[in-house]
Design an enzyme around this catalytic site. Structure first.
Site, mmCIF file in Angstrom:
data_model
loop_
_atom_site.group_PDB
_atom_site.id
_atom_site.type_symbol
_atom_site.label_atom_id
_atom_site.label_comp_id
_atom_site.label_asym_id
_atom_site.label_seq_id
_atom_site.Cartn_x
_atom_site.Cartn_y
_atom_site.Cartn_z
ATOM 1 N N HIS A 44 99.548 19.132 122.472
ATOM 2 C CA HIS A 44 100.207 20.088 121.572
ATOM 3 C C HIS A 44 100.378 21.458 122.218
ATOM 4 O O HIS A 44 101.516 21.965 122.295
ATOM 5 C CB HIS A 44 99.441 20.195 120.257
ATOM 6 C CG HIS A 44 99.898 21.302 119.368
ATOM 7 N ND1 HIS A 44 101.171 21.354 118.828
ATOM 8 C CD2 HIS A 44 99.270 22.436 118.946
ATOM 9 C CE1 HIS A 44 101.301 22.457 118.101
ATOM 10 N NE2 HIS A 44 100.149 23.132 118.167
ATOM 11 N N HIS B 76 96.345 28.953 122.390
ATOM 12 C CA HIS B 76 96.533 29.466 121.034
ATOM 13 C C HIS B 76 95.657 28.772 119.985
ATOM 14 O O HIS B 76 95.406 29.340 118.917
ATOM 15 C CB HIS B 76 98.018 29.403 120.628
ATOM 16 C CG HIS B 76 98.494 28.048 120.189
ATOM 17 N ND1 HIS B 76 98.984 27.108 121.066
ATOM 18 C CD2 HIS B 76 98.566 27.477 118.958
ATOM 19 C CE1 HIS B 76 99.352 26.020 120.406
ATOM 20 N NE2 HIS B 76 99.105 26.220 119.121
ATOM 21 N N GLU C 13 90.535 28.817 117.300
ATOM 22 C CA GLU C 13 90.564 28.235 115.954
ATOM 23 C C GLU C 13 89.859 26.891 115.890
ATOM 24 O O GLU C 13 89.162 26.592 114.908
ATOM 25 C CB GLU C 13 92.025 28.087 115.520
ATOM 26 C CG GLU C 13 92.228 27.549 114.128
ATOM 27 C CD GLU C 13 93.711 27.455 113.769
ATOM 28 O OE1 GLU C 13 94.083 26.490 113.106
ATOM 29 O OE2 GLU C 13 94.472 28.349 114.187
ATOM 30 N N ASP C 14 89.997 26.076 116.943
ATOM 31 C CA ASP C 14 89.541 24.685 116.869
ATOM 32 C C ASP C 14 88.425 24.321 117.838
ATOM 33 O O ASP C 14 87.980 23.169 117.846
ATOM 34 C CB ASP C 14 90.729 23.741 117.118
ATOM 35 C CG ASP C 14 91.779 23.830 116.025
ATOM 36 O OD1 ASP C 14 91.399 24.145 114.886
ATOM 37 O OD2 ASP C 14 92.959 23.601 116.314
ATOM 38 N N ASP D 4 104.974 26.870 117.949
ATOM 39 C CA ASP D 4 103.912 26.025 117.400
ATOM 40 C C ASP D 4 104.420 25.239 116.199
ATOM 41 O O ASP D 4 104.204 24.024 116.091
ATOM 42 C CB ASP D 4 102.732 26.916 117.018
ATOM 43 C CG ASP D 4 101.647 26.164 116.259
ATOM 44 O OD1 ASP D 4 101.021 25.270 116.837
ATOM 45 O OD2 ASP D 4 101.430 26.490 115.067
#
Length: 752
Positions: free
Chosen positions: A102, A126, A130-131, A191
């Site tokens: 991704h 990016h 967050e992950d 995105d």
């Protein structure tokens, strides 16, 4: 990616380096093959990541990047990939690919659009904060503050912390970050595009929810930032999800057209190439197939589609001047549709777009749309702000930015206004709904201020919007405007290129009207007005408390409908009317309602060139000294006196009636009805009655009509001791702040 290049089974060359699929696509030509994400995932997992060798997985990214930036340093990309791959290792997407595919796909999208190295580095990272366990501090330490800022800007807020407000607050955070660096939104758009391409693995209801947010928020943002390549593919993907039947119908039309033997666009393109070659203008002529949504709109507008409706012709040249040279040759040697000409080079669109638009007609009646632009204009038309590179780079010119909208193209005026009003949004729901409304206004106009500055406003904006755009909350004191030199109400809708002068009241107690909300289209204006109204409720809104007491204390405020008492439409207590005094013989003390207006003077003030005749002052024009007058004999030996500009004078002359010479004798007292047109403001009635009293006039009666679009009409019947003082009285009334016209009331007479 080329917006129109997503159109399947369409003939002709396609400009632009990228293509993107839409759901259930028909066979199509592609300028670049779609990458196999599973193969890319294997390369990500198995490829070498040593310092001495570029990982195979980012080879396509580097190749696309160096096509735009041959001298780019790719070491930050290598290091960013290594960190992203190791951090996401073991994570899988719902589609089954390794998660690293991704960020790689998102970065490739941006690389093909010409994004610079810092943007691509942040794009690879990016989702790490967050992950994964990567922190913003780590990103700053390894890649610098710019990359940290971009990664932070696109990192979502946690639902566990924000609940249902997580999505709107994430967008608010992202927009605020975009205000300082538009590259944040560039990464978010890429995105979302890749997520939309792979949305088929989601449940239908989740697909619809994501598609609606994309339609309402991200597509308008892509349009405003000029990133047409992303915007048009997003439109097609949303179209397929939310309107599958219309999508399939449009797809069938494209397939049907592709099967045709003739190609009118190709024929016109060949003729254009011949014309331009003979004119010795270096150019490329390309066919731009329409994307699905564009063709659907054309179909709804025109009904049955013909060959030329399935695409547009694009002419690319080297210099700005060549654009106009091409236009001249095409209009000279072919048949132009002049009404279709638009010059977006001299006046670019608010999203940086520049091109000449025209249209050429064939003998069979088909019309081909033609776009003419330079290669650089084409790059900006496709990639928008992404093509502008690093906003932190030193400016190419040392010129000061013009007053008004910011000259920096990476911080457009609409974004500045959005950042202003979002600070005043009281809660996430208000922000979210207002954001969607704001972005739905997808066209922008430019209006000019008297000082030469400009204001950028959405199409349909009124003078109310201009006032708040220029003055912020100080616009509460605005009482009116001049548009192109003419007085206008605040509700007046502005057009592109108008010059607007805002008239500000001097009274610190000036306040906005609830009526303004009906004419405010920009969020900044609506939020400011609503916030003031909430902080200053009327007695009724406050539950009625004190309303009766207010009525007892100031009965004049509640008598606006009375035809015989002075009232204030703005709630200010008026000055008391002067006492009534005897009037000239033959006049009436009872004032007529406005429209049956009255102005009278003693007939013995009038000298007529007809001895013994009785004198009557015409009620149609109500002459008083020092009006220029004329007379006409009527039955019974009576001479009626009219103002010379009275419409009845022209009619009687037309029937052959002889005029009688009349003139004014010695000045005498008179009664006259005057109409004052004004913008509503506090204490206006008091100021007007004071001006009248200072001129020595006595108020017989006064009426104030309810405000309409912030305009207030006052009608005064006044007694003057000397009719010669009337011009001075009218001047004094016009000099009262907020009053823009004072005139003699006219009696409406029927035509005969």
């Amino acid at each position: 990616m080329s917006a129109e290049a997503t159109n399947p089974a369409s003939p002709g060359a396609v400009a632009g380096p990228m293509t993107g699929p839409v759901p259930s696509p028909a066979p199509r030509r592609r300028s670049l093959p779609r990458l196999d994400l599973r193969r890319l995932g294997r390369a990500a997992l198995l490829g070498s990541a040593t310092r001495d060798r570029l990982p195979d997985a980012i080879g396509h990214v580097v190749e696309a990047h160096r096509a735009h930036h041959p001298d780019a340093d790719i070491e930050p990309l290598r290091r960013a990939y290594v960190l992203a791959e190791s951090s996401h290792r073991g994570q899988m997407r719902k589609s089954g690919e390794p998660y690293i595919t991704h960020p790689l796909a998102v970065t490739l999208i941006l690389a093909e659009l010409g994004a610079e190295t810092t943007t691509l580095t942040a794009s690879l990272l990016h989702d790490t904060v967050e992950d994964t366990d990567v922190t913003l501090a780590q990103v700053r330490e390894q890649f610098g503050e710019e990359v940290r800022y971009l990664v932070d800007g696109v990192t979502k807020l946690e639902k566990v912390d924000y609940g249902a407000a997580a999505e709107p607050e994430t967008f608010r955070k992202m927009l605020v970050a975009t205000g300082s660096d538009v590259r944040v939104m560039s990464i978010k758009l890429a995105d979302r595009l890749h997520n939309m391409r792979t949305l088929g693995v989601m449940r239908p209801e989740k697909q619809a929810r994501i598609a609606k947010v994309t339609r309402d928020v991200l597509i308008p943002l892509a349009e405003r930032l000029g990133v047409q390549a992303l915007k048009t593919e997003l439109e097609d993907l949303v179209f397929a999800i939310l309107h599958p039947e219309e999508y399939e119908h449009t797809r069938a039309l494209i397939v049907e057209n592709a099967a045709r033997c003739d190609d009118p666009l190709a024929e016109i393109a060949a003729e254009m190439r011949t014309v331009l070659n003979e004119a010795d203008i270096a150019s490329e002529v390309l066919i731009r197939p329409r994307h699905f949504v564009s063709l659907h709109r054309v179909s709804r507008k025109r009904g049955r589609l013909r060959g030329c409706d399935f695409g547009r012709l694009l002419v690319l040249v080297n210099e700005d001047a060549d654009c106009y040279g091409v236009l001249g040759e095409l209009h000279t040697c072919m048949k132009p549709v002049v009404s279709e000409f638009k010059d977006f080079i001299a006046v670019p669109k608010f999203n940086l777009y520049q091109s000449l638009h025209t249209a050429l007609a064939r003998a069979d009646g088909q019309v081909a749309e033609v776009l003419i632009r330079t290669h650089q204009m084409h790059k900006v038309a496709e990639a928008g702000v992404i093509a502008l590179g690093n906003p932190y780079a030193p400016p190419a010119s040392s010129e000061d930015p013009a007053d008004g909208e910011r000259a920096d193209p990476t911080r457009p005026g609409w974004l500045s206004r959005l950042l202003e009003w979002q600070r005043a949004a009281p809660d996430p729901d208000t922000f979210w709904s207002t954001l969607r409304e704001d972005l739905a206004q997808d066209r922008e106009i430019t209006v000019f201020r008297p000082d030469g500055g400009t204001l950028g406003l959405p199409e349909g904006a009124s003078c109310v919007d201009a006032a708040y755009a220029q003055y912020g909350e100080d616009a509460h004191a605005c009482i009116g405007a001049r548009v192109n030199g003419r007085l206008a109400t605040l509700s007046t809708v502005l057009r592109d290129g108008d010059t607007v002068q805002l008239l500000m009241g001097q009274d610190p107690a000036s306040e906005p009207s609830r009526e303004w909300l009906d004419h405010a289209h920009t969020p900044g204006a609506r939020i400011a007005i609503q916030r003031w109204l909430t902080a200053h409720p009327t007695p009724t809104e406050a539950g009625g408390a004190g309303a009766a007491e207010t009525s007892r204390e100031n009965p004049a405020e509640n008598s606006a409908a009375s035809p015989t008492s002075p009232t204030s439409a703005t709630g200010a207590a008026p000055a008391p009317a002067a006492p009534l005094t005897p009037v000239a013989p033959g006049t009436s003390r009872t004032p007529r309602a406005f429209g049956g207006a009255e102005a009278s003077v003693s007939p013995e003030a009038v000298v007529a060139d007809r001895p013994g005749a009785s004198i009557r002052l015409a009620r149609c024009c109500t002459p008083v000294p020092p009006d220029e007058v004329t007379g006409f004999a009527v039955r019974g030996g009576v001479v009626t006196v009219h103002r010379v500009e009275c419409a009845a004078v022209a009619r009687m002359k037309g029937t052959g009636r002889a005029e009688v010479d009349v003139s004014w004798g010695e000045s005498a007292e008179c009664r006259v009805t005057l109409v004052a047109e004004s913008f509503g403001r506090p204490h206006l009635l008091a100021d007007l009655t004071e001006a009248i009293a200072l001129e020595g006039a006595e108020i017989v009666s006064a009426t104030v009509e309810p405000p309409t679009q912030q305009r207030v009409r006052h009608t005064y019947t006044l007694q003057l001791t000397d009719a010669a003082h009337l011009p001075a009285l009218m001047r004094a009334m016009r000099n009262v702040a907020g009053v823009y016209d004072v005139s003699r009331a006219q009696h409406q007479v029927s035509t005969w």
